[in-house]
Design a protein around this motif. Structure first.
Motif, mmCIF file in Angstrom:
data_model
loop_
_atom_site.group_PDB
_atom_site.id
_atom_site.type_symbol
_atom_site.label_atom_id
_atom_site.label_comp_id
_atom_site.label_asym_id
_atom_site.label_seq_id
_atom_site.Cartn_x
_atom_site.Cartn_y
_atom_site.Cartn_z
ATOM 1 N N ILE A 49 47.532 -26.854 -28.472
ATOM 2 C CA ILE A 49 46.256 -27.042 -29.246
ATOM 3 C C ILE A 49 45.235 -27.950 -28.438
ATOM 4 C CG2 ILE A 49 45.142 -27.863 -31.033
ATOM 5 C CD1 ILE A 49 47.385 -27.515 -32.796
ATOM 6 N N TYR A 50 44.233 -27.551 -27.786
ATOM 7 C CA TYR A 50 43.532 -28.064 -26.885
ATOM 8 C C TYR A 50 42.111 -28.481 -27.438
ATOM 9 C CZ TYR A 50 41.367 -23.492 -25.699
ATOM 10 O OH TYR A 50 40.667 -22.439 -26.004
ATOM 11 N N GLY A 51 41.498 -29.397 -26.743
ATOM 12 C CA GLY A 51 40.091 -29.851 -27.345
ATOM 13 C C GLY A 51 39.864 -31.136 -26.152
ATOM 14 N N PRO A 52 38.307 -31.379 -26.081
ATOM 15 C CA PRO A 52 38.131 -32.432 -25.236
ATOM 16 C C PRO A 52 38.636 -33.890 -26.004
ATOM 17 C CG PRO A 52 36.340 -31.528 -26.218
ATOM 18 C CD PRO A 52 37.501 -30.559 -26.862
ATOM 19 N N SER A 53 38.342 -34.965 -25.359
ATOM 20 C CA SER A 53 38.786 -36.186 -25.786
ATOM 21 C C SER A 53 37.603 -36.588 -27.091
ATOM 22 C CB SER A 53 38.472 -37.148 -24.698
ATOM 23 O OG SER A 53 38.726 -38.486 -25.298
ATOM 24 N N CYS A 229 47.977 -20.480 -27.789
ATOM 25 C CA CYS A 229 47.178 -21.530 -27.482
ATOM 26 C C CYS A 229 45.944 -21.278 -28.605
ATOM 27 C CB CYS A 229 46.402 -21.412 -26.126
ATOM 28 S SG CYS A 229 47.526 -21.514 -24.838
ATOM 29 N N ILE A 230 45.387 -22.695 -28.996
ATOM 30 C CA ILE A 230 44.494 -22.798 -30.179
ATOM 31 C C ILE A 230 43.380 -23.768 -29.597
ATOM 32 C CG2 ILE A 230 44.128 -23.472 -32.387
ATOM 33 C CD1 ILE A 230 47.155 -22.611 -33.005
ATOM 34 N N SER A 231 42.277 -23.362 -29.976
ATOM 35 C CA SER A 231 41.100 -24.230 -29.423
ATOM 36 C C SER A 231 40.852 -25.015 -30.670
ATOM 37 C CB SER A 231 39.947 -23.638 -28.919
ATOM 38 O OG SER A 231 38.736 -24.147 -29.281
ATOM 39 N N LEU A 232 40.983 -26.400 -30.574
ATOM 40 C CA LEU A 232 40.667 -27.138 -32.000
ATOM 41 C C LEU A 232 39.261 -27.078 -32.389
ATOM 42 C CD1 LEU A 232 41.746 -28.979 -34.070
ATOM 43 C CD2 LEU A 232 41.320 -30.978 -32.524
ATOM 44 N N LYS A 233 38.393 -26.670 -31.530
ATOM 45 C CA LYS A 233 36.966 -26.487 -31.799
ATOM 46 C C LYS A 233 36.560 -25.512 -32.633
ATOM 47 C CE LYS A 233 33.896 -29.160 -28.996
ATOM 48 N NZ LYS A 233 33.306 -29.344 -27.689
ATOM 49 N N GLU A 234 37.822 -24.423 -32.264
ATOM 50 C CA GLU A 234 37.379 -22.977 -32.751
ATOM 51 C C GLU A 234 37.820 -23.149 -34.246
ATOM 52 O OE1 GLU A 234 38.641 -19.619 -30.649
ATOM 53 O OE2 GLU A 234 37.325 -20.237 -29.054
ATOM 54 N N ILE A 235 38.738 -24.007 -34.618
ATOM 55 C CA ILE A 235 39.372 -23.901 -36.278
ATOM 56 C C ILE A 235 38.891 -25.033 -36.830
ATOM 57 C CG2 ILE A 235 41.533 -22.659 -35.320
ATOM 58 C CD1 ILE A 235 42.927 -25.537 -35.593
#
Ligand SMILES: Nc1ncnc2c1ncn2[C@@H]1O[C@H](COP(=O)(O)OP(=O)(O)O)[C@@H](O)[C@H]1O
Ligand SMILES: [Mg+2]
Length: 238
Positions: A49-53, A229-235
């Motif tokens: 799971i990725y996302g900026p700081s 892979c999951i974009s935290l911003k998308e969910i």
């Protein structure tokens, strides 16, 4: 009437180790940090799971680990809803079913490597119970051998290099075969080769017990090593 699509149901698939529904979380009275309609993770999946700081990665892991308490929605782990549990029940659930690898490893400097590895099992009956009676030290030693740190078992954490400390963190997280391994950017201080090595060791150990891995990071370089892979911003609608 047509069946509802599975992502909008109440969440009951026994294959799911993690099922989040309509989760809203805010610190105090602030605006929500997280607003996640649905997230399902299956047994044995390795998810990145990725996302900026500042995007809420540590908050999400804190909720999954039951360190933070959500009031809205549901967070079902292994079929049990953390939102309905007391703080004490969440602590017990975490200890029994989860291995947590922190960003800075959070190893205890004045304890030996062996004691750091066995600590989480010493504190939790269920986890310790998965190891044959009286064989905790033997199990820890065998994992340490696989990870190449057996010769350091009697040393203290401060006597180890960062790379060796990583392996202690992996050993501690997997001893007693927790079903869910959660990792919060544990590799961000390392170069790419070491990060890749760290993950490969972790995955090798998790494969043996079919553990589910949730790994968060701002750095997408490691993405190809995961199943999903999951974009935290998308969910996250917050
Ligand atoms: N204990 C806290 N109290 C209030 N706000 C917090 C707290 N921890 C984190 N936040 C805020 O929540 C947001 C998400 O933080 P965090 O989950 O740590 O993000 P990340 O791990 O992706 O960097 C940030 O805006 C941060 O300032
Ligand atoms: Mg964080």
């Amino acid at each position: 009437m047509p069946m509802k699509p599975s992502h909008s149901n109440g969440g009951t698939d026994p294959k799911n180790v993690v099922e989040i529904r309509d989760l809203v979380f805010r610190y105090g009275q602030d605006i929500p940090v997280l607003d996640i309609q649905s997230l399902d993770i299956k047994k044995g999946e390795k998810v990145f799971i990725y996302g900026p700081s500042g995007s809420g990665k540590t908050t999400l892991l804190g909720l999954l680990a039951g360190v933070l308490a959500a009031k809205e929605g549901s967070i079902r782990l292994l079929g049990k809803d953390l939102v309905k549990m007391t703080a004490h029940e969440r602590d017990e659930f975490r200890g029994n079913h989860m291995g947590y690898i922190f960003q800075m490893f959070n190893l205890i400097p004045y304890l030996s490597v062996l004691d750091n590895i066995t600590l989480s099992c010493e504190l939790n009956r269920t986890r310790k119970g998965r190891i044959p009676n009286g064989e905790l030290k033997k199990s820890a030693t065998s994992i340490a051998q696989e990870l190449g740190i057996a010769e350091y078992l009697d040393k203290t954490i401060t006597q180890l290099s960062v790379g060796q400390q990583q392996r202690v963190a992996v050993a501690r997280a997997i001893l007693g075969s927790p079903e869910i391994i959660i990792a919060d950017e544990p590799t961000s201080a390392l170069d790419y080769d070491h990060r890749e090595k760290f993950l490969k060791l972790l995955f090798l150990e998790c494969r043996k017990t079919q553990a589910t891995v949730l790994f968060v990071s701002h750095d997408r370089q490691l993405e190809p090593l995961f199943d999903r892979c999951i974009s935290l911003k998308e969910i996250n609608r917050a």
